[in-house]
Scaffold this motif. Structure first.
Motif, PDB file in Angstrom:
ATOM      1  N   MET A   1       0.185  -0.654  -0.096  1.00 51.87           N
ATOM      2  CA  MET A   1       0.152   0.368  -0.348  1.00 51.87           C
ATOM      3  C   MET A   1       0.875   1.696  -0.264  1.00 51.87           C
ATOM      4  N   LYS A   2       1.956   1.411   0.856  1.00 53.56           N
ATOM      5  CA  LYS A   2       2.669   2.264   0.743  1.00 53.56           C
ATOM      6  C   LYS A   2       3.419   2.583  -0.322  1.00 53.56           C
ATOM      7  N   ALA A   3       4.188   1.025  -1.132  1.00 55.09           N
ATOM      8  CA  ALA A   3       4.168   1.687  -2.574  1.00 55.09           C
ATOM      9  C   ALA A   3       3.594   2.306  -3.317  1.00 55.09           C
ATOM     10  N   GLU A   4       2.134   1.124  -3.554  1.00 53.46           N
ATOM     11  CA  GLU A   4       1.061   1.607  -4.683  1.00 53.46           C
ATOM     12  C   GLU A   4       0.883   3.499  -4.065  1.00 53.46           C
ATOM     13  N   ARG A   5       0.983   4.185  -3.006  1.00 49.46           N
ATOM     14  CA  ARG A   5       1.209   5.884  -2.203  1.00 49.46           C
ATOM     15  C   ARG A   5       1.749   6.435  -2.773  1.00 49.46           C
ATOM     16  N   GLU A   6       3.205   5.813  -3.070  1.00 53.98           N
ATOM     17  CA  GLU A   6       4.580   6.633  -3.545  1.00 53.98           C
ATOM     18  C   GLU A   6       4.542   6.612  -4.906  1.00 53.98           C
TER      19      GLU A   6
ATOM     20  N   ARG B   1       1.536   6.690  -6.703  1.00 54.10           N
ATOM     21  CA  ARG B   1       0.636   7.566  -7.254  1.00 54.10           C
ATOM     22  C   ARG B   1       1.393   9.131  -7.311  1.00 54.10           C
ATOM     23  N   GLU B   2       1.699   9.406  -5.722  1.00 56.10           N
ATOM     24  CA  GLU B   2       2.136  10.629  -5.777  1.00 56.10           C
ATOM     25  C   GLU B   2       2.989  11.222  -6.486  1.00 56.10           C
ATOM     26  N   ALA B   3       3.953  10.302  -7.321  1.00 57.41           N
ATOM     27  CA  ALA B   3       4.751  10.441  -8.671  1.00 57.41           C
ATOM     28  C   ALA B   3       4.671  10.765  -9.306  1.00 57.41           C
ATOM     29  N   ILE B   4       3.723   9.868  -9.944  1.00 58.17           N
ATOM     30  CA  ILE B   4       2.342   9.514 -11.135  1.00 58.17           C
ATOM     31  C   ILE B   4       2.097  11.438 -10.763  1.00 58.17           C
ATOM     32  N   LEU B   5       1.573  11.925  -9.511  1.00 57.00           N
ATOM     33  CA  LEU B   5       0.324  13.331  -9.622  1.00 57.00           C
ATOM     34  C   LEU B   5       2.208  14.273  -9.603  1.00 57.00           C
ATOM     35  N   THR B   6       2.693  13.785  -8.898  1.00 60.49           N
ATOM     36  CA  THR B   6       3.994  14.545  -9.620  1.00 60.49           C
ATOM     37  C   THR B   6       4.289  15.162 -11.009  1.00 60.49           C
ATOM     38  N   ALA B   7       4.494  13.453 -11.145  1.00 66.06           N
ATOM     39  CA  ALA B   7       4.707  14.401 -12.928  1.00 66.06           C
ATOM     40  C   ALA B   7       3.582  14.727 -13.912  1.00 66.06           C
ATOM     41  N   GLU B   8       2.854  14.671 -13.632  1.00 65.72           N
ATOM     42  CA  GLU B   8       1.230  15.203 -14.120  1.00 65.72           C
ATOM     43  C   GLU B   8       1.850  16.617 -14.153  1.00 65.72           C
ATOM     44  N   GLY B   9       1.731  17.171 -13.102  1.00 59.91           N
ATOM     45  CA  GLY B   9       1.697  18.493 -12.123  1.00 59.91           C
ATOM     46  C   GLY B   9       3.021  19.390 -12.609  1.00 59.91           C
ATOM     47  N   LYS B  10       4.261  18.683 -12.660  1.00 53.63           N
ATOM     48  CA  LYS B  10       5.256  18.831 -14.012  1.00 53.63           C
ATOM     49  C   LYS B  10       5.044  19.264 -15.382  1.00 53.63           C
ATOM     50  N   LYS B  11       4.774  18.306 -15.729  1.00 53.24           N
ATOM     51  CA  LYS B  11       4.119  17.999 -16.649  1.00 53.24           C
ATOM     52  C   LYS B  11       2.970  19.231 -17.563  1.00 53.24           C
ATOM     53  N   GLN B  12       1.929  19.266 -16.840  1.00 50.33           N
ATOM     54  CA  GLN B  12       0.969  20.621 -17.222  1.00 50.33           C
ATOM     55  C   GLN B  12       1.784  21.934 -16.808  1.00 50.33           C
ATOM     56  N   SER B  13       2.222  22.069 -16.015  1.00 51.63           N
ATOM     57  CA  SER B  13       2.697  23.079 -15.836  1.00 51.63           C
ATOM     58  C   SER B  13       3.598  23.685 -16.641  1.00 51.63           C
TER      59      SER B  13
END
Length: 310
Positions: free
Chosen positions: A178-183, A185-197
């Motif tokens: 579960m911790k690995a899945e959260r990390e 998802r967090e990395a994916i969201l961060t990458a998506e944020g940078k991409k959108q920026s």
């Protein structure tokens, strides 16, 4: 006198017996009555009178929905994982007679039946199916218990699996996953944020470049229009001057004077050699012919410009 006392005593005894055998059954309750050891009937809510020394209340049954919270039971999944599962059973009694005479200990019977059914259901499922299929387990065990407890006069409304506790090692592995899945998802969201920026910044720069190009183009258009207007004004002024000269019909002396002025300007220049005609009168004639030629040409250009304006 003794007879009267006896009657009075007998009346008091009868009154006491009647009063003590008057029963009031509360709402949502039912009482099981036996007469001389045999089932005599079921009293519903209300006022009832039993026969002294003959009738007796053997069981008071609540018709409200009840909750039975059972202790955790060890169960083994299809993939041989032992875990503790506890459940809660919600039931109500719809037949007080069957509840009183159908089974000796009905709650214990429900508990044992629930544990057995739970083992059978979970035993046909893997660990992952058990953890994610709680609603499926609840539905199956409710259906099986409700059918099995009909002969006890019990209606099982629902069964809820309250807790599923796997072994400690499996729990730790699940927590790490579960911790690995959260990390992740967090990395994916961060990458998506940078991409959108980055996309937003690129779009902003693109819009800015387009606006700058539009501004430069507009400026050049206005400058070109201004230069065109200036040239047109100069040509109009020149045409107007020629027109005025032609209307004035200048004399030969005026033209000779202008030729002298032109020669003077030529002498003031930086040229090392100046060719001066021997006969200035011939120069005046040449200037006159040149003037007429220039007048005709400029008049033609002025007409062409005026036609273009229209």
């Amino acid at each position: 006198m003794v007879f009267i006392m006896f009657l009075l005593f007998l009346l008091i005894v009868i009154l006491v017996l009647v009063v003590t055998n008057i029963c009031v059954v509360p709402q949502a309750n039912a009482w099981i009555i036996e007469r001389l050891g045999k089932y005599a009937g079921t009293w519903d809510a209300g006022l009832h009178v039993k026969v002294p020394f003959i009738d007796r209340v053997v069981k008071k049954v609540s018709l409200k929905e009840q909750v039975a919270d059972f202790e955790p039971q060890p169960v083994i999944t299809k993939d041989n994982v032992t875990m503790m599962v506890d459940s809660v059973v919600f039931f109500s009694i719809f037949d007080p007679k069957s509840f009183a005479y159908g089974v000796e200990r009905p709650i214990a019977a429900i508990e044992n039946l629930s544990a057995t059914t739970l083992r059978n259901i979970v035993g046909s499922m893997t660990l992952d199916e058990t953890l994610t299929g709680r609603d499926q387990i609840n539905g199956q065990i409710t259906s099986i218990l409700d059918e099995a407890t009909d002969k006890y006069g019990i209606k099982v409304s629902r069964v809820e699996v309250k807790n599923i506790d796997p072994p400690k090692s499996i729990k730790e592995a699940m927590e790490k996953q579960m911790k690995a899945e959260r990390e992740k998802r967090e990395a994916i969201l961060t990458a998506e944020g940078k991409k959108q920026s980055a996309i937003t910044m690129a779009e902003g720069e693109k819009e800015s470049a387009i606006l700058r190009a539009d501004a430069v183009r507009e400026q050049r258009i206005r400058e070109a229009e201004g230069e065109a207007e200036a040239l047109l004004a100069v040509e109009r002024a020149r045409a107007e001057a020629i027109k005025l000269i032609n209307e004035a019909d200048p004399s030969m002396k005026y033209l000779q004077l202008r030729s002298f002025e032109a020669a003077e300007k030529m002498a003031d220049g930086n040229a090392t050699k100046i060719v001066v005609p021997s006969d200035l009168s011939n120069l005046a004639g040449t200037l006159m012919a040149l003037k007429e030629s220039m007048t005709a040409e400029e008049t033609k250009e002025a007409e062409t410009s005026a036609f273009g304006d229209r």
